[in-house]
Design an enzyme around this catalytic site. Structure first.
Site, PDB file in Angstrom:
ATOM      1  N   THR A  15       0.628  -1.201   0.470  1.00 45.67           N
ATOM      2  CA  THR A  15      -0.047   0.161  -0.039  1.00 45.67           C
ATOM      3  C   THR A  15       1.478   1.084  -0.295  1.00 45.67           C
ATOM      4  O   THR A  15       0.454   1.895  -0.221  1.00 45.67           O
ATOM      5  CB  THR A  15      -0.518  -0.053   1.669  1.00 45.67           C
ATOM      6  N   ARG A  39      -4.320  -2.405   4.325  1.00 46.62           N
ATOM      7  CA  ARG A  39      -5.177  -1.154   4.235  1.00 46.62           C
ATOM      8  C   ARG A  39      -5.885  -1.561   2.970  1.00 46.62           C
ATOM      9  O   ARG A  39      -5.637  -0.989   1.338  1.00 46.62           O
ATOM     10  CB  ARG A  39      -5.129  -0.031   4.065  1.00 46.62           C
ATOM     11  N   ASP A  64      -2.478  -8.331   7.578  1.00 47.88           N
ATOM     12  CA  ASP A  64      -1.793  -8.419   8.813  1.00 47.88           C
ATOM     13  C   ASP A  64      -0.403  -9.378   8.823  1.00 47.88           C
ATOM     14  O   ASP A  64      -0.990 -10.177   9.728  1.00 47.88           O
ATOM     15  CB  ASP A  64      -2.782  -8.237   9.653  1.00 47.88           C
ATOM     16  N   VAL A  65       0.564  -9.156   8.834  1.00 41.71           N
ATOM     17  CA  VAL A  65       0.722 -10.358   8.891  1.00 41.71           C
ATOM     18  C   VAL A  65       0.975 -10.649   9.930  1.00 41.71           C
ATOM     19  O   VAL A  65       2.312 -11.444   9.936  1.00 41.71           O
ATOM     20  CB  VAL A  65       2.555  -9.958   7.776  1.00 41.71           C
ATOM     21  N   ASN A  91       8.172  -7.862   2.287  1.00 39.49           N
ATOM     22  CA  ASN A  91       8.553  -5.689   1.977  1.00 39.49           C
ATOM     23  C   ASN A  91       8.069  -5.515   3.362  1.00 39.49           C
ATOM     24  O   ASN A  91       8.688  -4.876   4.098  1.00 39.49           O
ATOM     25  CB  ASN A  91       8.307  -4.850   0.946  1.00 39.49           C
ATOM     26  N   SER A 144      17.634  -4.025   5.375  1.00 40.12           N
ATOM     27  CA  SER A 144      18.043  -3.083   5.779  1.00 40.12           C
ATOM     28  C   SER A 144      19.638  -2.810   5.764  1.00 40.12           C
ATOM     29  O   SER A 144      20.320  -3.499   6.864  1.00 40.12           O
ATOM     30  CB  SER A 144      17.668  -2.005   7.036  1.00 40.12           C
ATOM     31  N   TYR A 157      14.835  -2.024  16.345  1.00 36.68           N
ATOM     32  CA  TYR A 157      14.796  -1.605  15.361  1.00 36.68           C
ATOM     33  C   TYR A 157      15.946  -2.887  13.834  1.00 36.68           C
ATOM     34  O   TYR A 157      15.645  -3.405  13.540  1.00 36.68           O
ATOM     35  CB  TYR A 157      14.791  -0.580  14.150  1.00 36.68           C
ATOM     36  N   LYS A 161      16.198  -5.972  12.146  1.00 33.77           N
ATOM     37  CA  LYS A 161      17.008  -6.312  10.534  1.00 33.77           C
ATOM     38  C   LYS A 161      18.090  -7.190  10.063  1.00 33.77           C
ATOM     39  O   LYS A 161      18.666  -7.551   9.266  1.00 33.77           O
ATOM     40  CB  LYS A 161      17.102  -4.435   9.862  1.00 33.77           C
ATOM     41  N   PHE A 194       7.721   5.146   6.191  1.00 30.05           N
ATOM     42  CA  PHE A 194       8.613   4.890   7.265  1.00 30.05           C
ATOM     43  C   PHE A 194       9.427   5.400   8.303  1.00 30.05           C
ATOM     44  O   PHE A 194       8.843   5.397   9.117  1.00 30.05           O
ATOM     45  CB  PHE A 194      10.317   3.987   6.127  1.00 30.05           C
TER      46      PHE A 194
HETATM   47  P1  NDP Z   1       6.127   2.549   4.930  1.00 31.20           P
HETATM   48  O1  NDP Z   1       5.569   2.773   5.471  1.00 31.20           O
HETATM   49  O2  NDP Z   1       5.661   3.419   2.940  1.00 31.20           O
HETATM   50  O3  NDP Z   1       5.748   1.335   4.076  1.00 31.20           O
HETATM   51  C1  NDP Z   1       5.351  -0.234   4.601  1.00 31.20           C
HETATM   52  C2  NDP Z   1       4.602  -0.784   4.228  1.00 31.20           C
HETATM   53  O4  NDP Z   1       4.487  -1.739   4.863  1.00 31.20           O
HETATM   54  C3  NDP Z   1       3.054  -0.598   4.364  1.00 31.20           C
HETATM   55  O5  NDP Z   1       2.585  -0.560   2.848  1.00 31.20           O
HETATM   56  C4  NDP Z   1       2.673  -1.516   5.222  1.00 31.20           C
HETATM   57  O6  NDP Z   1       1.046  -1.627   4.913  1.00 31.20           O
HETATM   58  C5  NDP Z   1       3.223  -2.497   5.664  1.00 31.20           C
HETATM   59  N1  NDP Z   1       2.568  -2.756   6.879  1.00 31.20           N
HETATM   60  C6  NDP Z   1       3.470  -2.581   8.233  1.00 31.20           C
HETATM   61  N2  NDP Z   1       2.827  -2.721   8.541  1.00 31.20           N
HETATM   62  C7  NDP Z   1       2.508  -4.258   8.406  1.00 31.20           C
HETATM   63  C8  NDP Z   1       1.851  -5.962   8.781  1.00 31.20           C
HETATM   64  N3  NDP Z   1       1.309  -6.347   9.924  1.00 31.20           N
HETATM   65  N4  NDP Z   1       0.628  -6.293   7.672  1.00 31.20           N
HETATM   66  C9  NDP Z   1       1.108  -5.886   6.600  1.00 31.20           C
HETATM   67  N5  NDP Z   1       1.169  -5.388   6.146  1.00 31.20           N
HETATM   68  C10 NDP Z   1       2.065  -4.315   6.846  1.00 31.20           C
HETATM   69  O7  NDP Z   1       7.272   1.741   4.682  1.00 31.20           O
HETATM   70  P2  NDP Z   1       8.929   1.277   3.428  1.00 31.20           P
HETATM   71  O8  NDP Z   1       8.055   1.199   2.029  1.00 31.20           O
HETATM   72  O9  NDP Z   1      10.030   2.917   3.338  1.00 31.20           O
HETATM   73  O10 NDP Z   1       9.187   0.001   4.216  1.00 31.20           O
HETATM   74  C11 NDP Z   1       9.332  -1.259   3.331  1.00 31.20           C
HETATM   75  C12 NDP Z   1      10.325  -2.290   3.728  1.00 31.20           C
HETATM   76  O11 NDP Z   1      11.862  -1.298   4.026  1.00 31.20           O
HETATM   77  C13 NDP Z   1      10.058  -2.160   5.704  1.00 31.20           C
HETATM   78  O12 NDP Z   1      10.753  -3.548   5.568  1.00 31.20           O
HETATM   79  C14 NDP Z   1      11.623  -1.399   5.899  1.00 31.20           C
HETATM   80  O13 NDP Z   1      11.746  -1.359   7.051  1.00 31.20           O
HETATM   81  C15 NDP Z   1      12.133  -1.949   4.940  1.00 31.20           C
HETATM   82  N6  NDP Z   1      13.064  -0.225   4.993  1.00 31.20           N
HETATM   83  C16 NDP Z   1      12.706   0.740   4.494  1.00 31.20           C
HETATM   84  C17 NDP Z   1      13.990   1.705   4.123  1.00 31.20           C
HETATM   85  C18 NDP Z   1      13.384   3.402   4.834  1.00 31.20           C
HETATM   86  O14 NDP Z   1      14.139   4.361   4.974  1.00 31.20           O
HETATM   87  N7  NDP Z   1      12.063   3.686   4.595  1.00 31.20           N
HETATM   88  C19 NDP Z   1      15.641   1.808   4.370  1.00 31.20           C
HETATM   89  C20 NDP Z   1      15.319   0.006   4.892  1.00 31.20           C
HETATM   90  C21 NDP Z   1      14.720  -0.418   4.863  1.00 31.20           C
HETATM   91  P3  NDP Z   1      -0.669  -1.610   5.498  1.00 31.20           P
HETATM   92  O15 NDP Z   1      -0.569  -0.281   6.587  1.00 31.20           O
HETATM   93  O16 NDP Z   1      -1.238  -1.137   4.284  1.00 31.20           O
HETATM   94  O17 NDP Z   1      -0.947  -2.511   6.073  1.00 31.20           O
HETATM   95  C1  8X3 Z   2      15.305   1.790   7.887  1.00 30.56           C
HETATM   96  C2  8X3 Z   2      16.577   2.411   7.473  1.00 30.56           C
HETATM   97  O1  8X3 Z   2      18.831   3.999   8.866  1.00 30.56           O
HETATM   98  O2  8X3 Z   2      16.167   4.415   9.219  1.00 30.56           O
HETATM   99  O3  8X3 Z   2      16.323   0.520   7.342  1.00 30.56           O
HETATM  100  O4  8X3 Z   2      17.393   2.649  10.298  1.00 30.56           O
HETATM  101  S1  8X3 Z   2      17.409   3.855   8.975  1.00 30.56           S
END
Ligand code: NDP
Ligand code: 8X3
Length: 258
Positions: A15, A39, A64-65, A91, A144, A157, A161, A194
């Protein structure tokens, strides 16, 4: 290069951010998508956009995973034509809070551990029930830079990771004789929702995270994931670490003033 046309790709957390970008990039490659997140209305909107634009098939389900029985139900309910899963992108994930360990909140810790580790395990287990009998598949986990170096107040966190890194490495060993690829894609700073989620909706705090540098975009990460998913059948990309040019590692960034 291995094509993705008509492949079945499961994306958790589709989403927003990296998950939504992956949906768009894989759709552009003509893959058919199983999109999962909590969502459902957002998934349905994305599905409509992608099916119209790319003439692909999309199957959406609310999930919800963290809920093992819900994960089991979603995979058990997959129609036969959707069971031939080629790629799983684990993801869905989040950070909650940036508190030193003596002032952290156990609710935040539990949410991160339940989503980033237990959720990833539940989903992977179910997808493998379809991949293993076919001796074919590719699991791509979102790790990450926080899984390579800890940073101040990153504690739980970072632990999740580091855990994802350990799981990717051990999945690869456990699945060696099953012809299943396992990749960890490990980004540094990516501007998505995030940080807003980390700071419980505090946008001004979230915006400061990316001040003075150009962060990665969700598209940059999706592009790397497409690369991993399109290598020849005998090639496995074990790990990709990608950061903005202004970030050397989890702890070292260069920010311009103003
Ligand atoms: P966002 O917050 O933009 O997206 C997170 C997604 O995860 C949403 O679509 C949300 O969907 C979903 N999500 C969260 N909790 C649940 C749940 N319990 N069940 C199902 N879906 C869930 O963050 P990012 O796109 O940045 O993050 C995606 C991944 O990338 C994560 O694993 C994050 O740790 C990783 N990551 C992110 C970085 C960053 O700097 N942004 C860097 C490194 C890694 P919904 O709420 O609809 O369920
Ligand atoms: C997300 C990157 O540096 O915000 O995994 O932890 S950081």
């Amino acid at each position: 290069m291995k094509g993705l046309k008509n492949k079945i790709v499961v994306i958790t957390g589709a989403t927003s951010g990296i998950g939504a970008a992956c949906a768009k990039h894989f759709a552009k490659e003509k893959a058919n998508l199983i999109l999962l997140a909590r969502r459902l209305p957002i998934l349905k909107e994305l599905s409509k956009e992608l099916t119209e634009k790319y003439k692909i098939k999309v199957y959406c389900a609310e999930l919800d995973v963290r809920k093992k029985s819900a994960v089991q139900k979603v995979f058990a309910a997959l129609p036969v034509e959707w069971q031939k899963i080629d790629v799983l992108i684990n993801n869905a994930g989040l950070s909650r809070g940036l508190d030193k360990i003596d002032s952290g909140k156990s609710k935040d810790w539990e949410e991160m551990i339940d989503t980033n580790l237990k959720g990833l395990l539940y989903v992977t287990y179910e997808a493998l029930q379809f991949m293993v009998p076919r001796k074919s598949g590719h699991i791509i986990n979102l790790g990450s830079t926080a899984g390579h170096d800890v940073y101040p107040a990153g504690n739980v966190y970072c632990a999740t990771k580091f855990g994802v890194k350990a799981l990717s490495e051990s999945f690869r060993i456990d699945l060696l004789d099953k012809n299943i690829k396992v990749t960890s894609v490990d980004p540094g700073m990516v501007e998505t929702n995030f940080s807003k989620v980390r700071f419980h909706g505090d946008e001004s705090r979230a915006n400061k995270v990316y001040k003075g540098l150009i962060p990665l975009s969700a598209d940059d990460v999706a592009d790397a994931i497409i690369y991993c998913a399109t290598r020849p059948a005998h090639v496995n990309i074990n790990e990709i670490i990608l950061t903005p040019i202004a970030q050397a590692s989890a702890n070292f960034t260069y920010r311009k003033e103003n």
